[in-house]
Every structure is written in C-alpha cells, then in structure tokens.
Write an enzyme that holds these catalytic residues in place. Sequence first.
Site, PDB file in Angstrom:
ATOM      1  N   ASN A   7       0.854  -1.185   0.000  1.00  0.00           N
ATOM      2  CA  ASN A   7       0.000   0.000   0.000  1.00  0.00           C
ATOM      3  C   ASN A   7       0.897   1.244   0.000  1.00  0.00           C
ATOM      4  O   ASN A   7       1.712   1.433   0.899  1.00  0.00           O
ATOM      5  CB  ASN A   7      -0.898  -0.028   1.250  1.00  0.00           C
ATOM      6  N   HIS A  10       0.968   6.288   1.788  1.00  0.00           N
ATOM      7  CA  HIS A  10       1.736   7.245   2.581  1.00  0.00           C
ATOM      8  C   HIS A  10       2.842   7.949   1.811  1.00  0.00           C
ATOM      9  O   HIS A  10       3.370   8.962   2.274  1.00  0.00           O
ATOM     10  CB  HIS A  10       2.261   6.589   3.857  1.00  0.00           C
ATOM     11  N   HIS A  43      -5.687   3.645  -1.688  1.00  0.00           N
ATOM     12  CA  HIS A  43      -7.019   3.970  -1.169  1.00  0.00           C
ATOM     13  C   HIS A  43      -7.355   5.375  -1.653  1.00  0.00           C
ATOM     14  O   HIS A  43      -6.737   6.351  -1.229  1.00  0.00           O
ATOM     15  CB  HIS A  43      -6.986   3.905   0.366  1.00  0.00           C
ATOM     16  N   ARG A  45      -9.506   8.082  -1.146  1.00  0.00           N
ATOM     17  CA  ARG A  45     -10.484   8.494  -0.129  1.00  0.00           C
ATOM     18  C   ARG A  45     -11.353   9.616  -0.651  1.00  0.00           C
ATOM     19  O   ARG A  45     -10.924  10.405  -1.495  1.00  0.00           O
ATOM     20  CB  ARG A  45      -9.763   8.944   1.149  1.00  0.00           C
ATOM     21  N   ARG A  49      -7.193  12.819   0.739  1.00  0.00           N
ATOM     22  CA  ARG A  49      -6.107  13.298   1.609  1.00  0.00           C
ATOM     23  C   ARG A  49      -4.737  12.804   1.165  1.00  0.00           C
ATOM     24  O   ARG A  49      -3.732  13.406   1.483  1.00  0.00           O
ATOM     25  CB  ARG A  49      -6.361  12.921   3.062  1.00  0.00           C
ATOM     26  N   GLU A  70      -8.707   0.404  -2.953  1.00  0.00           N
ATOM     27  CA  GLU A  70      -9.563   0.427  -1.756  1.00  0.00           C
ATOM     28  C   GLU A  70     -10.468   1.644  -1.875  1.00  0.00           C
ATOM     29  O   GLU A  70      -9.985   2.736  -2.212  1.00  0.00           O
ATOM     30  CB  GLU A  70      -8.716   0.598  -0.496  1.00  0.00           C
ATOM     31  N   THR A 101      -8.391   3.582   8.303  1.00  0.00           N
ATOM     32  CA  THR A 101      -9.631   2.808   8.326  1.00  0.00           C
ATOM     33  C   THR A 101      -9.827   2.149   9.689  1.00  0.00           C
ATOM     34  O   THR A 101      -8.988   1.378  10.141  1.00  0.00           O
ATOM     35  CB  THR A 101      -9.582   1.713   7.230  1.00  0.00           C
ATOM     36  N   GLU A 148     -11.024  -9.641   2.796  1.00  0.00           N
ATOM     37  CA  GLU A 148      -9.802  -9.191   3.470  1.00  0.00           C
ATOM     38  C   GLU A 148     -10.147  -9.060   4.944  1.00  0.00           C
ATOM     39  O   GLU A 148     -10.998  -8.274   5.342  1.00  0.00           O
ATOM     40  CB  GLU A 148      -9.305  -7.850   2.914  1.00  0.00           C
ATOM     41  N   HIS A 188      -3.938  -4.572   7.532  1.00  0.00           N
ATOM     42  CA  HIS A 188      -4.071  -3.459   8.457  1.00  0.00           C
ATOM     43  C   HIS A 188      -3.213  -3.635   9.707  1.00  0.00           C
ATOM     44  O   HIS A 188      -3.367  -4.613  10.432  1.00  0.00           O
ATOM     45  CB  HIS A 188      -5.514  -3.161   8.876  1.00  0.00           C
TER      46      HIS A 188
HETATM   47  N1  PXP Z   1      -5.909  -3.174   3.946  1.00  0.00           N
HETATM   48  C1  PXP Z   1      -6.885  -2.237   4.010  1.00  0.00           C
HETATM   49  C2  PXP Z   1      -8.258  -2.621   3.555  1.00  0.00           C
HETATM   50  C3  PXP Z   1      -6.625  -0.927   4.455  1.00  0.00           C
HETATM   51  O1  PXP Z   1      -7.617  -0.023   4.523  1.00  0.00           O
HETATM   52  C4  PXP Z   1      -5.294  -0.587   4.802  1.00  0.00           C
HETATM   53  C5  PXP Z   1      -4.979   0.825   5.199  1.00  0.00           C
HETATM   54  O2  PXP Z   1      -5.179   1.677   4.118  1.00  0.00           O
HETATM   55  C6  PXP Z   1      -4.312  -1.574   4.701  1.00  0.00           C
HETATM   56  C7  PXP Z   1      -4.650  -2.866   4.305  1.00  0.00           C
HETATM   57  C8  PXP Z   1      -2.880  -1.294   5.045  1.00  0.00           C
HETATM   58  O3  PXP Z   1      -2.781  -0.996   6.403  1.00  0.00           O
HETATM   59  P1  PXP Z   1      -1.393  -0.493   7.005  1.00  0.00           P
HETATM   60  O4  PXP Z   1      -1.074   0.817   6.328  1.00  0.00           O
HETATM   61  O5  PXP Z   1      -1.672  -0.350   8.451  1.00  0.00           O
HETATM   62  O6  PXP Z   1      -0.363  -1.539   6.675  1.00  0.00           O
END
Ligand code: PXP
Length: 234
Positions: A7, A10, A43, A45, A49, A70, A101, A148, A188
Amino acid sequence: MVKLGVNIDHVATIRQARLVMEPDPVFAAAIAEQNGADQITIHLREDRRHIQNRDLKILRSTIQTKLNLEMAASEEMIAIAKNSLPDTVTLVPEKREELTTEGGLVLLEEHKEMIAELKAVNIEVSVFIEPDIEMVKFAKKIGADTVEIHTGRYANLTDSKEIEEELIRIKKAAKQVKSSGMRVVAGHGLNYHNTQALVELELFEEFNIGHSIISRAVFSGLAEAVKTMKEIVK
Ligand code: PXP
C-alpha cells in the site's frame, strides 16, 4: 506462494503535505514491483487526503502486477472504479475524521448490487471485514469474491493471551472464507514483528501492508539522502 500487496498511500501523504510533485506514488509503485510486490494497493479516499484521481489514472496504465483499489461503497466511487478498471476493488468503511480505516465494513443488503456492478466489468471484489463468521457468511451471500480480514485489532493488542485469542478468531474466520470458496487475504497494522504469526496460519493468500513498509523505507533511505545533500553543500 503467498503474495504481498504494497500500500503506497503514505508516499502520497508526504507529497500532499506540500502539495508538490514529489514523492510520486507512481515511482513508488515501480520500485515496489521491481522488488517483489505482487500487487499495489491504493485507497482513493473521499477527501483525497493522499491518493489523487491522477494517481489512479497513471497507476492503472503503469502497474505491471495488479492494482487493488480500496474505496468506500459509494456511488461516486463505484463510477470511478468502473471507469478506471482496477484488477481488484476492496470495499472499506470510510469516515472523514478517522486517521486510518477503523474497523471492518458492516456489510448490508445494498452492497449486493454494488458488488454485482463491479463484477459485471470483470473487477474482482474484496470486502474488508472483521474476523466474524456471520459477516463472512454474509459476504458470500452478497457475492464477494474475496474477503480481506481486518487485522487492526490483532496488531494493536499487547497482552499475549488476548493476541492468542484474536489469532484464533482470525483463524476461524479465514477458514470460513476458504470453505465458502472465496479468496482470503489480510491487512491493516501489519509490521515486521506481527506478520509472521499470520503467515504461519497458512491460510492467507495475500497480505496488504502499507504503513510499516513506508516507515521503514524512510529510515533505510535516510543515510544515503543526507550524504548526497552533504556532497552538494560541501
Ligand atoms: N488493507 C486495508 C483494507 C486498508 O484499509 C489498509 C490501510 O489503508 C491496509 C490494508 C494497510 O494498512 P497499514 O497501512 O496499516 O499496513
């Protein structure tokens, strides 16, 4: 082989802090793919953001592995997904005031039609839910391809007994997903310490990980970045 979805939200978070061009998540996706990522997750959003529509558009044409989008289960997002055609859509809950999330999506009857709309254009639909047997059964009923499992609670726990109990809950839910004929993935809050125990369950096909990877990248790249700037100012 177990797959890793990276992901890259960031990277965009840092860019948006200055509203400039860098760091570009498109570049991050390429590096992640070159180093073993099996999938890139973003994601988009509602408040934009971090990831922007422009990122989705470019990533759709540059990603060589798989693109997992996402998004909230809203009409706006369904239209964007049908237009951009990611490989997978992961439906997540979304609140403007949250930092990330929080909790899994509470699936409703109304999600059935959204899932069908996405599947009709060949998008695999994943739902991000708590490790809850009844919710897994409902995911199957409304046509999800993939579940998931939200590992946020597991990741936040510190008490070893509670961690053990949460792992059992996750294991039961993951088994239920598999026996219902859906793909099971997890994500997550996963980091370099807590992921192994989930891998050892030998149930998950894929892990979606963001924050810990981007955090580590900041430090593993900092020495080189300072040295290079030092050369310039010398
Ligand atoms: N899976 C989903 C569905 C999420 O919403 C997120 C956060 O955007 C992640 C995985 C990744 O989470 P993390 O950034 O805490 O590794």
